[in-house]
Design an enzyme around this catalytic site. Structure first.
Site, PDB file in Angstrom:
ATOM      1  N   PHE A 153       0.847  -1.191   0.000  1.00  0.00           N
ATOM      2  CA  PHE A 153       0.000   0.000   0.000  1.00  0.00           C
ATOM      3  C   PHE A 153       0.879   1.235   0.000  1.00  0.00           C
ATOM      4  O   PHE A 153       1.696   1.432   0.892  1.00  0.00           O
ATOM      5  CB  PHE A 153      -0.950   0.022   1.195  1.00  0.00           C
ATOM      6  CG  PHE A 153      -2.028   1.046   1.021  1.00  0.00           C
ATOM      7  CD1 PHE A 153      -3.134   0.778   0.240  1.00  0.00           C
ATOM      8  CD2 PHE A 153      -1.908   2.296   1.602  1.00  0.00           C
ATOM      9  CE1 PHE A 153      -4.121   1.737   0.041  1.00  0.00           C
ATOM     10  CE2 PHE A 153      -2.891   3.269   1.407  1.00  0.00           C
ATOM     11  CZ  PHE A 153      -3.992   2.985   0.625  1.00  0.00           C
ATOM     12  N   ARG A 166      -1.075  12.871   0.528  1.00  0.00           N
ATOM     13  CA  ARG A 166      -1.091  13.132  -0.914  1.00  0.00           C
ATOM     14  C   ARG A 166       0.012  14.110  -1.322  1.00  0.00           C
ATOM     15  O   ARG A 166       0.494  14.068  -2.442  1.00  0.00           O
ATOM     16  CB  ARG A 166      -2.436  13.749  -1.333  1.00  0.00           C
ATOM     17  CG  ARG A 166      -3.617  12.804  -1.223  1.00  0.00           C
ATOM     18  CD  ARG A 166      -4.829  13.423  -1.927  1.00  0.00           C
ATOM     19  NE  ARG A 166      -6.078  12.768  -1.578  1.00  0.00           N
ATOM     20  CZ  ARG A 166      -6.573  11.703  -2.198  1.00  0.00           C
ATOM     21  NH1 ARG A 166      -5.921  11.153  -3.199  1.00  0.00           N
ATOM     22  NH2 ARG A 166      -7.726  11.177  -1.836  1.00  0.00           N
TER      23      ARG A 166
HETATM   24  P1  IMP Z   1      -8.610  -0.317  -8.299  1.00  0.00           P
HETATM   25  O1  IMP Z   1     -10.017  -0.002  -8.696  1.00  0.00           O
HETATM   26  O2  IMP Z   1      -8.549  -1.441  -7.300  1.00  0.00           O
HETATM   27  O3  IMP Z   1      -7.692  -0.577  -9.479  1.00  0.00           O
HETATM   28  O4  IMP Z   1      -8.072   0.886  -7.490  1.00  0.00           O
HETATM   29  C1  IMP Z   1      -7.674   1.995  -8.104  1.00  0.00           C
HETATM   30  C2  IMP Z   1      -7.729   3.184  -7.186  1.00  0.00           C
HETATM   31  O5  IMP Z   1      -7.545   2.843  -5.816  1.00  0.00           O
HETATM   32  C3  IMP Z   1      -6.560   4.063  -7.549  1.00  0.00           C
HETATM   33  O6  IMP Z   1      -6.998   5.015  -8.470  1.00  0.00           O
HETATM   34  C4  IMP Z   1      -6.161   4.648  -6.235  1.00  0.00           C
HETATM   35  O7  IMP Z   1      -6.805   5.880  -6.064  1.00  0.00           O
HETATM   36  C5  IMP Z   1      -6.592   3.659  -5.207  1.00  0.00           C
HETATM   37  N1  IMP Z   1      -5.463   2.812  -4.762  1.00  0.00           N
HETATM   38  C6  IMP Z   1      -5.149   1.563  -5.153  1.00  0.00           C
HETATM   39  N2  IMP Z   1      -4.044   1.115  -4.552  1.00  0.00           N
HETATM   40  C7  IMP Z   1      -3.621   2.122  -3.761  1.00  0.00           C
HETATM   41  C8  IMP Z   1      -2.486   2.288  -2.885  1.00  0.00           C
HETATM   42  O8  IMP Z   1      -1.612   1.416  -2.708  1.00  0.00           O
HETATM   43  N3  IMP Z   1      -2.418   3.475  -2.254  1.00  0.00           N
HETATM   44  C9  IMP Z   1      -3.325   4.479  -2.418  1.00  0.00           C
HETATM   45  N4  IMP Z   1      -4.372   4.373  -3.230  1.00  0.00           N
HETATM   46  C10 IMP Z   1      -4.527   3.203  -3.896  1.00  0.00           C
END
Ligand code: IMP
Ligand code: MG
Length: 177
Positions: A153, A166
């Site tokens: 993460f 951020r």
């Molecule tokens: P997904 O729909 O699972 O592909 O997640 C995508 C969204 O989740 C990204 O656009 C990020 O905003 C958030 N996200 C996914 N992994 C992380 C992480 O490791 N840190 C922070 N935000 C994350």
């Protein structure tokens, strides 16, 4: 300014990010020389990458934003992706470049791409700063990837943990202590 945080370990430094952003910018410029591009940034996570990347693309193109959420307060995607702010102008016939911070399960991107295809753009490509392919649940891929990372993460450079971090200028791994 280093902006050290006790529970965040630097994974990709500001210098490494900046160098990779310049490379991606040149590659995208070469690929879109003959095509009318619209860059669409996914808020909020992509804001830092979007600002730097668009300034590294030496072309004339339009800039739009879309607001998307899927995360609650946990570190896992809910899969319930919501478009909270739609793109404010038609993308019919345009070459869309979606700019994203990180592709994790892929659910966000899949939802956004499906949503855009209804408007019949000429093409849709994706540029993501980070890719976590080991976590993928749906079959989507990014055309331009800054860095591929393992299942960790991360925060910083636009990405948050419960709304914080951020503004860190680097990408770091978050460890709850
Ligand atoms: P997904 O729909 O699972 O592909 O997640 C995508 C969204 O989740 C990204 O656009 C990020 O905003 C958030 N996200 C996914 N992994 C992380 C992480 O490791 N840190 C922070 N935000 C994350
Ligand atoms: Mg995002």
């Amino acid at each position: 300014m280093t902006m050290i945080r006790q529970n965040v370990q630097v994974l990709i430094s500001a210098e490494e990010i900046s160098q990779r952003v310049q490379e991606l910018g040149r590659q995208i410029r070469d690929d879109y020389l003959e095509r009318e591009m619209v860059a669409i940034g996914l808020l909020r996570g992509a804001y830092a990458f979007f600002a730097d990347l668009t300034r590294a693309i030496d072309l004339d193109f339009q800039i739009r934003f879309m607001g998307v959420t899927s995360y609650g307060s946990e570190q896992v995607s809910s899969g319930n992706v919501k478009i909270v702010q739609n793109i404010d102008a038609p993308i019919f016939g345009k070459n869309v470049l979606i700019i994203e911070d990180i592709v994790d399960t892929g659910q966000t991107l899949a939802r956004v791409i499906t949503h855009m295809r209804y408007q019949s753009p000429a093409s849709v490509r994706v540029c993501t700063l980070l890719d976590k392919p080991s976590r993928r649940l749906v079959d989507v891929h990014a055309d331009y990837v800054g860095f591929t990372i393992s299942d960790q993460f991360v925060v910083g450079y636009g990405m948050d943990m419960n709304g914080l971090y951020r503004n860190l200028p680097y990408v770091g791994v978050y460890n709850s202590v």
